[in-house]
Enzyme design. Structure first.
Site, PDB file in Angstrom:
ATOM      1  N   SER A 207      57.397  34.421  58.484  1.00 27.72           N
ATOM      2  CA  SER A 207      57.728  33.424  57.263  1.00 27.72           C
ATOM      3  C   SER A 207      58.572  33.911  56.345  1.00 27.72           C
ATOM      4  O   SER A 207      59.195  32.937  55.585  1.00 27.72           O
ATOM      5  CB  SER A 207      56.335  33.367  56.327  1.00 27.72           C
ATOM      6  OG  SER A 207      55.399  33.115  57.096  1.00 27.72           O
TER       7      SER A 207
ATOM      8  N   ASN B 144      59.471  28.456  52.442  1.00 28.43           N
ATOM      9  CA  ASN B 144      58.853  29.514  51.666  1.00 28.43           C
ATOM     10  C   ASN B 144      59.504  30.057  50.508  1.00 28.43           C
ATOM     11  O   ASN B 144      59.054  30.453  49.549  1.00 28.43           O
ATOM     12  CB  ASN B 144      58.591  30.790  52.456  1.00 28.43           C
ATOM     13  CG  ASN B 144      57.127  30.344  53.411  1.00 28.43           C
ATOM     14  OD1 ASN B 144      56.513  29.532  53.047  1.00 28.43           O
ATOM     15  ND2 ASN B 144      57.111  31.107  54.605  1.00 28.43           N
TER      16      ASN B 144
ATOM     17  N   GLU C  51      61.461  25.631  61.551  1.00 34.59           N
ATOM     18  CA  GLU C  51      62.593  26.221  61.086  1.00 34.59           C
ATOM     19  C   GLU C  51      63.210  27.163  62.074  1.00 34.59           C
ATOM     20  O   GLU C  51      62.411  27.993  62.615  1.00 34.59           O
ATOM     21  CB  GLU C  51      62.586  27.266  59.732  1.00 34.59           C
ATOM     22  CG  GLU C  51      62.166  26.234  58.508  1.00 34.59           C
ATOM     23  CD  GLU C  51      61.929  27.261  57.231  1.00 34.59           C
ATOM     24  OE1 GLU C  51      62.076  26.780  56.017  1.00 34.59           O
ATOM     25  OE2 GLU C  51      61.042  28.030  57.529  1.00 34.59           O
TER      26      GLU C  51
ATOM     27  N   HIS D 182      60.029  29.195  63.211  1.00 34.25           N
ATOM     28  CA  HIS D 182      59.007  29.190  62.053  1.00 34.25           C
ATOM     29  C   HIS D 182      58.423  28.079  62.089  1.00 34.25           C
ATOM     30  O   HIS D 182      58.732  26.883  61.608  1.00 34.25           O
ATOM     31  CB  HIS D 182      59.767  29.618  60.826  1.00 34.25           C
ATOM     32  CG  HIS D 182      58.542  29.875  59.858  1.00 34.25           C
ATOM     33  ND1 HIS D 182      58.847  29.482  58.341  1.00 34.25           N
ATOM     34  CD2 HIS D 182      57.462  30.312  59.741  1.00 34.25           C
ATOM     35  CE1 HIS D 182      57.736  29.666  57.741  1.00 34.25           C
ATOM     36  NE2 HIS D 182      56.840  30.373  58.408  1.00 34.25           N
TER      37      HIS D 182
HETATM   38  N1  CAA Z   1      44.431  21.981  63.579  1.00 35.50           N
HETATM   39  C1  CAA Z   1      44.652  20.717  64.049  1.00 35.50           C
HETATM   40  N2  CAA Z   1      44.758  19.758  63.406  1.00 35.50           N
HETATM   41  C2  CAA Z   1      44.368  19.479  62.187  1.00 35.50           C
HETATM   42  C3  CAA Z   1      44.036  20.692  61.276  1.00 35.50           C
HETATM   43  C4  CAA Z   1      44.296  21.984  62.042  1.00 35.50           C
HETATM   44  N3  CAA Z   1      43.795  23.192  61.663  1.00 35.50           N
HETATM   45  N4  CAA Z   1      43.695  20.373  60.344  1.00 35.50           N
HETATM   46  C5  CAA Z   1      43.868  18.924  60.025  1.00 35.50           C
HETATM   47  N5  CAA Z   1      44.184  18.491  61.229  1.00 35.50           N
HETATM   48  C6  CAA Z   1      44.537  17.320  61.601  1.00 35.50           C
HETATM   49  C7  CAA Z   1      43.370  16.401  61.445  1.00 35.50           C
HETATM   50  O1  CAA Z   1      42.644  16.396  62.732  1.00 35.50           O
HETATM   51  C8  CAA Z   1      43.890  14.934  61.081  1.00 35.50           C
HETATM   52  O2  CAA Z   1      44.533  14.430  62.274  1.00 35.50           O
HETATM   53  P1  CAA Z   1      44.340  12.915  62.666  1.00 35.50           P
HETATM   54  O3  CAA Z   1      45.150  12.256  61.564  1.00 35.50           O
HETATM   55  O4  CAA Z   1      44.983  12.574  63.963  1.00 35.50           O
HETATM   56  O5  CAA Z   1      42.827  12.473  62.518  1.00 35.50           O
HETATM   57  C9  CAA Z   1      45.272  15.446  60.417  1.00 35.50           C
HETATM   58  O6  CAA Z   1      45.638  16.638  60.502  1.00 35.50           O
HETATM   59  C10 CAA Z   1      44.734  15.112  58.841  1.00 35.50           C
HETATM   60  O7  CAA Z   1      43.637  16.037  58.841  1.00 35.50           O
HETATM   61  P2  CAA Z   1      42.665  15.548  57.599  1.00 35.50           P
HETATM   62  O8  CAA Z   1      42.478  14.235  57.507  1.00 35.50           O
HETATM   63  O9  CAA Z   1      41.232  16.326  57.841  1.00 35.50           O
HETATM   64  O10 CAA Z   1      42.808  16.233  56.152  1.00 35.50           O
HETATM   65  P3  CAA Z   1      43.884  15.693  55.272  1.00 35.50           P
HETATM   66  O11 CAA Z   1      44.744  14.417  55.427  1.00 35.50           O
HETATM   67  O12 CAA Z   1      43.797  16.324  53.893  1.00 35.50           O
HETATM   68  O13 CAA Z   1      45.264  16.561  55.834  1.00 35.50           O
HETATM   69  C11 CAA Z   1      46.639  18.647  56.328  1.00 35.50           C
HETATM   70  C12 CAA Z   1      45.229  18.013  56.252  1.00 35.50           C
HETATM   71  C13 CAA Z   1      47.457  18.108  57.273  1.00 35.50           C
HETATM   72  C14 CAA Z   1      46.277  20.023  56.186  1.00 35.50           C
HETATM   73  C15 CAA Z   1      47.120  18.007  54.615  1.00 35.50           C
HETATM   74  O14 CAA Z   1      46.363  18.441  53.858  1.00 35.50           O
HETATM   75  C16 CAA Z   1      48.605  18.863  54.539  1.00 35.50           C
HETATM   76  O15 CAA Z   1      49.624  18.460  55.051  1.00 35.50           O
HETATM   77  N6  CAA Z   1      48.544  19.833  53.562  1.00 35.50           N
HETATM   78  C17 CAA Z   1      49.878  20.902  53.494  1.00 35.50           C
HETATM   79  C18 CAA Z   1      49.955  21.810  54.231  1.00 35.50           C
HETATM   80  C19 CAA Z   1      51.040  22.504  54.128  1.00 35.50           C
HETATM   81  O16 CAA Z   1      51.684  22.672  53.136  1.00 35.50           O
HETATM   82  N7  CAA Z   1      51.427  23.398  55.096  1.00 35.50           N
HETATM   83  C20 CAA Z   1      52.407  24.383  55.225  1.00 35.50           C
HETATM   84  C21 CAA Z   1      52.036  25.847  54.401  1.00 35.50           C
HETATM   85  S1  CAA Z   1      53.348  26.991  54.291  1.00 35.50           S
HETATM   86  C22 CAA Z   1      53.184  27.599  55.954  1.00 35.50           C
HETATM   87  O17 CAA Z   1      52.406  27.033  56.915  1.00 35.50           O
HETATM   88  C23 CAA Z   1      54.299  28.478  56.077  1.00 35.50           C
HETATM   89  C24 CAA Z   1      54.486  29.906  55.775  1.00 35.50           C
HETATM   90  O18 CAA Z   1      54.758  30.709  56.684  1.00 35.50           O
HETATM   91  C25 CAA Z   1      53.462  30.639  54.911  1.00 35.50           C
END
Ligand code: CAA
Length: 481
Positions: free
Chosen positions: A119, A190, A152, A140
């Site tokens: 990250s 990040n 990325e 990434h």
């Molecule tokens: N694995 C697979 N699919 C998943 C999942 C997982 N862990 N979590 C959620 N999903 C899928 C669900 O099955 C659902 O799919 P469908 O639309 O096809 O049914 C879809 O994602 C949406 O999920 P939910 O309806 O349960 O929940 P939501 O609408 O609240 O979405 C989320 C969940 C996609 C996580 C959304 O909240 C989101 O985009 N959050 C932001 C996440 C983010 O910022 N990620 C980056 C973090 S930084 C990083 O990762 C980098 C690093 O290096 C630290």
């Protein structure tokens, strides 16, 4: 360059998600974990994630079997000998990664591309530890890897010509959008995201606002998919802590010093979702909505709409109100001290259509603060109680992030379009930082940053020169090529 067989080392949340993404796209995957126990956990991640997709009707059971059938799980790195690409997703600690890459360099064919899902760590340092620095890149992914659309792709000064483009094309084949960037701590996402999450923890520690209120403000007010504490729990507090440490080491920006609260929670083993508890995980405490009658007064420019809303909700305006709601343009206390009874004044900042930040000053009484909360709740808004500090919660978190994006672009690291796309696709934001800046108004953000700088004297809060100059020139959009 053709990538058909790939290895994934480390099958935690990210590694298992990455293995699934490759297998879904038809590639053969060898997933490697350190021991049988970790391997079983990795298998569990894969089975649960694809099982959920079947339950939701997104995947036929036969397709799930095909996906899982493409993934071979092993505890032997030697099995990676013949793959075209290895993606590493082990913990975010440079020494571990360097040791792993040295081993992969020994095991894999000379043509194999070695990629890190780091990250934030230096891809250059990892590449330099191998005998094939030209074949090492960053790849990434974002959590959850099967869902988030961004990859990325990080090239270094020694990456072989064309390799970044080849890896970006592979990301496209996986259904992702690639943003190609150089090797700086935190890359694009990040570098912009984590300081904001860290600052949320700092605001909470300073008592400016509480966990749930900060999350509600950013989710409901700004429209982000998750509030900062929910997202920290998703990312993992240990990962967030390590990333902040790497950012700080590169920038020496004190905003990048990991929040002490993060360190404390990590040491306590409260890592977020993966350990069952982090910022969240304790039983929720829902405060019941009260309907205590209150009379109100509204002052300050832009208060007409709020007064109208409160009247429509059945509240009475009064010359001797229980609470005076002041639409804030500068520290609320400056207005409060002019009232006969400063204890009754609460500052209000409306964020979007759903959130009202309610700032209590040092003189606000608990009765007035509580009456203000009741009023805005009954008027259909989510109250976000906070202290009377510059930017309250939302602007104090949002504006420095926007400013960081301007500085990043101005430094030549990434284009406006790439930064906007990265934040939309990597974090699910409704708009990228430049799109947000332009819809909020450049002058408003510049002025808000000035207020934050005046209050906190934090050098990084001073408006970026490019932003300042565009406002001075009366320009409302960032120039794009
Ligand atoms: N694995 C697979 N699919 C998943 C999942 C997982 N862990 N979590 C959620 N999903 C899928 C669900 O099955 C659902 O799919 P469908 O639309 O096809 O049914 C879809 O994602 C949406 O999920 P939910 O309806 O349960 O929940 P939501 O609408 O609240 O979405 C989320 C969940 C996609 C996580 C959304 O909240 C989101 O985009 N959050 C932001 C996440 C983010 O910022 N990620 C980056 C973090 S930084 C990083 O990762 C980098 C690093 O290096 C630290």
């Amino acid at each position: 360059m053709a990538f058909e067989r790939v290895g994934v080392v480390g099958l935690g949340t990210m590694g298992a998600g990455i293995a699934e993404v490759f297998a879904r796209a038809g590639l053969r995957v060898i997933g490697v974990e350190a021991d049988a126990e970790a391997l079983a956990r990795g298998r569990g991640h894969l089975e649960r994630s694809t099982g959920k997709a079947v339950d939701k009707g997104k995947l036929a059971p036969g397709q799930r079997d095909e996906i899982l059938g493409r993934i071979t799980l092993t505890t032997s790195r030697e099995d990676l000998r013949d793959v075209d690409l290895v993606v590493e997703a082990i913990p975010e600690i440079l020494d571990y990664k360097i040791a792993l890459f040295k081993d992969l360099d020994r095991i894999c064919e000379p043509g194999t591309v070695l990629a890190t899902n780091s990250s934030s760590l230096s891809v250059t340092a990892i590449a330099a530890a191998t005998g094939r620095p030209g074949q090492v890149v960053g790849m990434h992914f974002f959590n959850p890897a099967p869902v988030m659309k961004l990859v990325e792709v990080v090239g270094t000064v020694v990456t072989a010509p064309g390799l970044v483009a080849d890896v970006a094309a592979l990301a496209g084949r996986l259904g992702k959008t690639a943003v190609a960037v150089g090797d700086r701590a935190g890359f694009v996402v990040n570098r912009l995201l984590l300081p904001y999450l860290n600052q949320a923890a700092v605001l909470m520690e300073l008592g400016v606002a509480g966990r749930d209120d900060i999350d509600a403000a950013m989710k409901l007010g700004v429209g982000l998919p998750m509030g900062p504490f929910t997202l920290l729990d998703l990312i993992g507090l240990d990962t967030a802590y390590e990333v902040m440490g790497v950012l700080f080491d590169e920038t020496r920006d004190r905003r990048h010093a990991p929040a002490p609260l993060l360190r404390e929670l990590v040491t306590a083993g409260l890592l977020g979702r993966k350990s069952g508890r982090g910022f969240y995980g304790d039983p929720p405490r829902e405060e019941p909505a009260k309907s205590r009658p209150a009379t109100f007064g509204v002052t300050g420019a832009g208060g007409d709409g709020l007064a109208e809303r409160l009247r429509a909700a059945g509240f009475k305006e009064s010359e001797d109100p229980d609470v005076v709601l002041r639409l804030a343009d500068r520290p609320v206390i400056e207005h409060a001290v002019r009232l006969p009874d400063p204890a009754r004044m609460v500052g209000v900042h409306l964020v979007g259509d759903h959130v009202a930040e309610l700032a209590s000053t040092a003189l606000t009484s608990e009765e007035a603060a509580s009456a203000a909360r009741d009023l805005v709740k009954i008027a259909g808004l989510t109250p976000v109680p906070c202290k009377d500090r510059a930017g309250f919660v939302v602007d104090a978190l949002l504006f420095p992030y926007l400013n960081d994006a301007v500085r990043m672009h101005d430094s030549g690291y990434a284009s406006i379009d790439d930064i906007d796309a990265a934040m939309r696709l990597g974090c699910g934001y409704p708009a990228g930082p430049f799109e947000m800046l332009e819809s909020l108004g450049l002058a408003k953000v510049r002025d808000g940053l000035r207020a934050l700088y005046t209050e906190y004297r934090e050098p990084a809060f001073a408006p970026a020169p490019l932003l300042d100059q565009l406002v001075t020139a009366g320009v409302s959009r960032f120039p794009r090529p």
